[in-house]
Write an enzyme that holds these catalytic residues in place. Structure first.
Site, PDB file in Angstrom:
ATOM      1  CG  ASN A   1      -2.184   1.597   1.702  1.00 34.74           C
ATOM      2  OD1 ASN A   1      -1.825   2.153   0.407  1.00 34.74           O
ATOM      3  ND2 ASN A   1      -2.311   1.767   2.483  1.00 34.74           N
TER       4      ASN A   1
ATOM      5  CG  ASN B   1       1.335   4.991 -12.477  1.00 31.99           C
ATOM      6  OD1 ASN B   1       0.825   5.926 -12.991  1.00 31.99           O
ATOM      7  ND2 ASN B   1       0.078   4.165 -12.312  1.00 31.99           N
TER       8      ASN B   1
ATOM      9  CB  SER C   1      -4.201  14.437 -13.576  1.00 35.74           C
ATOM     10  OG  SER C   1      -5.323  14.856 -13.608  1.00 35.74           O
TER      11      SER C   1
ATOM     12  CE1 TYR D   1      -6.631  11.020  -9.254  1.00 38.09           C
ATOM     13  CE2 TYR D   1      -7.410  13.149 -10.953  1.00 38.09           C
ATOM     14  CZ  TYR D   1      -6.511  12.244 -10.826  1.00 38.09           C
ATOM     15  OH  TYR D   1      -5.917  11.367 -11.685  1.00 38.09           O
TER      16      TYR D   1
ATOM     17  CB  ALA E   1      -6.212  19.186  -3.097  1.00 36.64           C
TER      18      ALA E   1
ATOM     19  CE  LYS F   1      -3.300  11.988  -9.468  1.00 35.43           C
ATOM     20  NZ  LYS F   1      -2.146  10.628  -9.326  1.00 35.43           N
TER      21      LYS F   1
HETATM   22  P1  NDP Z   1      -5.698   3.068 -12.741  1.00 32.71           P
HETATM   23  O1  NDP Z   1      -6.690   2.583 -11.477  1.00 32.71           O
HETATM   24  O2  NDP Z   1      -6.241   1.805 -13.979  1.00 32.71           O
HETATM   25  O3  NDP Z   1      -4.807   1.730 -11.815  1.00 32.71           O
HETATM   26  C1  NDP Z   1      -4.654   1.957 -10.523  1.00 32.71           C
HETATM   27  C2  NDP Z   1      -3.456   1.225  -9.803  1.00 32.71           C
HETATM   28  O4  NDP Z   1      -2.674   1.474  -8.663  1.00 32.71           O
HETATM   29  C3  NDP Z   1      -3.616  -0.123 -10.487  1.00 32.71           C
HETATM   30  O5  NDP Z   1      -2.558  -0.844 -10.700  1.00 32.71           O
HETATM   31  C4  NDP Z   1      -3.557  -0.291  -8.232  1.00 32.71           C
HETATM   32  O6  NDP Z   1      -3.791  -1.812  -8.491  1.00 32.71           O
HETATM   33  C5  NDP Z   1      -3.013   0.750  -7.772  1.00 32.71           C
HETATM   34  N1  NDP Z   1      -3.088   1.297  -6.653  1.00 32.71           N
HETATM   35  C6  NDP Z   1      -4.343   1.456  -5.695  1.00 32.71           C
HETATM   36  N2  NDP Z   1      -4.218   2.348  -4.908  1.00 32.71           N
HETATM   37  C7  NDP Z   1      -2.905   2.020  -4.709  1.00 32.71           C
HETATM   38  C8  NDP Z   1      -2.830   1.814  -3.689  1.00 32.71           C
HETATM   39  N3  NDP Z   1      -2.672   2.418  -2.303  1.00 32.71           N
HETATM   40  N4  NDP Z   1      -1.078   1.375  -3.334  1.00 32.71           N
HETATM   41  C9  NDP Z   1      -0.342   0.880  -4.014  1.00 32.71           C
HETATM   42  N5  NDP Z   1      -0.909   0.976  -5.627  1.00 32.71           N
HETATM   43  C10 NDP Z   1      -3.058   0.806  -5.397  1.00 32.71           C
HETATM   44  O7  NDP Z   1      -5.381   3.555 -12.769  1.00 32.71           O
HETATM   45  P2  NDP Z   1      -5.039   4.985 -14.415  1.00 32.71           P
HETATM   46  O8  NDP Z   1      -3.638   4.327 -14.744  1.00 32.71           O
HETATM   47  O9  NDP Z   1      -5.615   5.638 -14.875  1.00 32.71           O
HETATM   48  O10 NDP Z   1      -3.923   6.201 -13.419  1.00 32.71           O
HETATM   49  C11 NDP Z   1      -2.708   5.345 -13.303  1.00 32.71           C
HETATM   50  C12 NDP Z   1      -2.416   6.996 -12.614  1.00 32.71           C
HETATM   51  O11 NDP Z   1      -2.106   8.311 -13.243  1.00 32.71           O
HETATM   52  C13 NDP Z   1      -3.078   7.390 -11.134  1.00 32.71           C
HETATM   53  O12 NDP Z   1      -2.323   8.669 -10.732  1.00 32.71           O
HETATM   54  C14 NDP Z   1      -4.411   8.819 -11.780  1.00 32.71           C
HETATM   55  O13 NDP Z   1      -4.383   9.864 -11.276  1.00 32.71           O
HETATM   56  C15 NDP Z   1      -2.971   8.882 -12.961  1.00 32.71           C
HETATM   57  N6  NDP Z   1      -4.034  10.061 -14.243  1.00 32.71           N
HETATM   58  C16 NDP Z   1      -4.709   8.908 -14.856  1.00 32.71           C
HETATM   59  C17 NDP Z   1      -5.254   9.645 -15.784  1.00 32.71           C
HETATM   60  C18 NDP Z   1      -6.089   8.937 -16.235  1.00 32.71           C
HETATM   61  O14 NDP Z   1      -6.862   9.193 -17.351  1.00 32.71           O
HETATM   62  N7  NDP Z   1      -6.985   7.645 -16.560  1.00 32.71           N
HETATM   63  C19 NDP Z   1      -5.576  11.212 -16.240  1.00 32.71           C
HETATM   64  C20 NDP Z   1      -4.618  11.992 -15.235  1.00 32.71           C
HETATM   65  C21 NDP Z   1      -3.846  11.255 -15.022  1.00 32.71           C
HETATM   66  P3  NDP Z   1      -4.816  -2.898  -8.258  1.00 32.71           P
HETATM   67  O15 NDP Z   1      -5.193  -3.680  -9.405  1.00 32.71           O
HETATM   68  O16 NDP Z   1      -4.467  -3.692  -7.232  1.00 32.71           O
HETATM   69  O17 NDP Z   1      -6.193  -2.221  -7.723  1.00 32.71           O
END
Ligand code: NDP
Length: 248
Positions: free
Chosen positions: A64, A91, A143, A156, A158, A160
């Site tokens: 986590n 990420n 973001s 979210y 705040a 980012k």
């Molecule tokens: P997803 O929801 O597709 O994937 C999130 C990933 O993070 C998963 O692998 C998940 O693991 C993991 N995760 C979630 N919580 C935790 C935690 N507490 N500790 C460790 N791992 C964790 O996200 P996206 O690929 O869409 O986004 C990735 C990043 O990019 C994020 O920071 C998001 O805010 C940012 N972003 C995304 C945009 C978009 O359009 N998609 C736009 C702008 C920014 P598990 O599979 O086990 O749950």
């Protein structure tokens, strides 16, 4: 010569979406990849196998990112397994969207912990290793919403925006030690998450973007390859918008 040959990268949240795309691009460029996930053990195992097929070393860790002690333990284990950490990509991120009127304290805290405190946790954890190596690249996923704000995403946005201040401060503090820290601000990236959205809404978003399409995880991953590689050794404290011109 591949751009990341021999480097060790730690990527948080790589079982899906953007993180998974980054892990694939890093492996393709020769990096050894340590990655984390929250609960998707089967997906992590599949990714580990897929990455290893490219000839690099890959390992997934359930950890986590919002937990301080777990993050310190994670990095200790990664350094034991891989020898070092050259590149950290913060990420992992979540959304808990709702209007401020309805937003609970829990929804605020959860997003802050996973999106913002995680960057503090992991950056602190890799510092000793990077300081000893007198080199390192840290990439934080922000973001466009962190730059611009967004109704229904006060928590979210705040978190980012906080990432941007954190990124610049780390760059200023650690530049003299040759540790770089940059942020990426993705726009609308089409992932499994956005597949669930109404097709007309998504088409409307695409048309409003100057490049007339949503981004792909690969688009963001390519920016991460650049910022993690020696192609960007004079770049720190910056935010790179990967948004098809959305904020322009
Ligand atoms: P997803 O929801 O597709 O994937 C999130 C990933 O993070 C998963 O692998 C998940 O693991 C993991 N995760 C979630 N919580 C935790 C935690 N507490 N500790 C460790 N791992 C964790 O996200 P996206 O690929 O869409 O986004 C990735 C990043 O990019 C994020 O920071 C998001 O805010 C940012 N972003 C995304 C945009 C978009 O359009 N998609 C736009 C702008 C920014 P598990 O599979 O086990 O749950």
């Amino acid at each position: 010569m591949k751009l990341l040959e021999g480097k060790v990268a730690l990527i948080t949240g790589a079982t899906r979406g953007i993180g998974r795309g980054i892990a694939q691009a890093y492996a393709a460029q020769g990096a050894n990849v340590a990655f984390t996930y929250a609960s998707s053990a089967a997906k992590a195992e599949a990714l580990e196998k897929e990455l290893a097929e490219t000839g690099i070393t890959a390992k997934g860790y359930q950890s986590n990112a919002g937990d301080f002690d777990a993050s310190q333990d994670l990095v200790t284990q990664v350094v034991k397994d891989f020898g070092t950490v050259d590149i950290l990509i913060n990420n992992a991120g979540i959304t808990r969207d709702t209007l401020l009127m309805r937003m609970s304290e829990e929804q605020w805290d959860e997003v802050m912990q996973t999106n913002l405190k995680s960057a503090f946790n992991l950056t602190k954890a890799v510092l000793r290793t990077m300081l000893k190596a007198r080199s390192g690249s840290i990439i934080n996923m922000s973001s466009v919403v962190g730059v611009k704000g967004n109704a229904g995403q006060a928590n979210y946005a705040a978190s980012k925006a906080g990432i941007l201040g954190f990124t610049k401060s780390v760059a200023l503090e650690l530049g003299s030690r040759n540790i770089r820290c940059n942020a990426i601000a993705p726009g609308f990236i089409e992932t499994e998450m956005t597949d669930a959205l109404d097709a007309d809404t998504v088409q409307g978003w695409r048309e409003a973007i100057p490049l007339k399409r949503g981004g792909t995880p690969e688009d963001v991953a390519n920016a991460c390859v650049f910022l993690g590689s020696d192609m960007s050794t004079y770049i720190t404290g910056q935010t790179l918008n990967v948004d098809g011109g959305m904020l322009t």
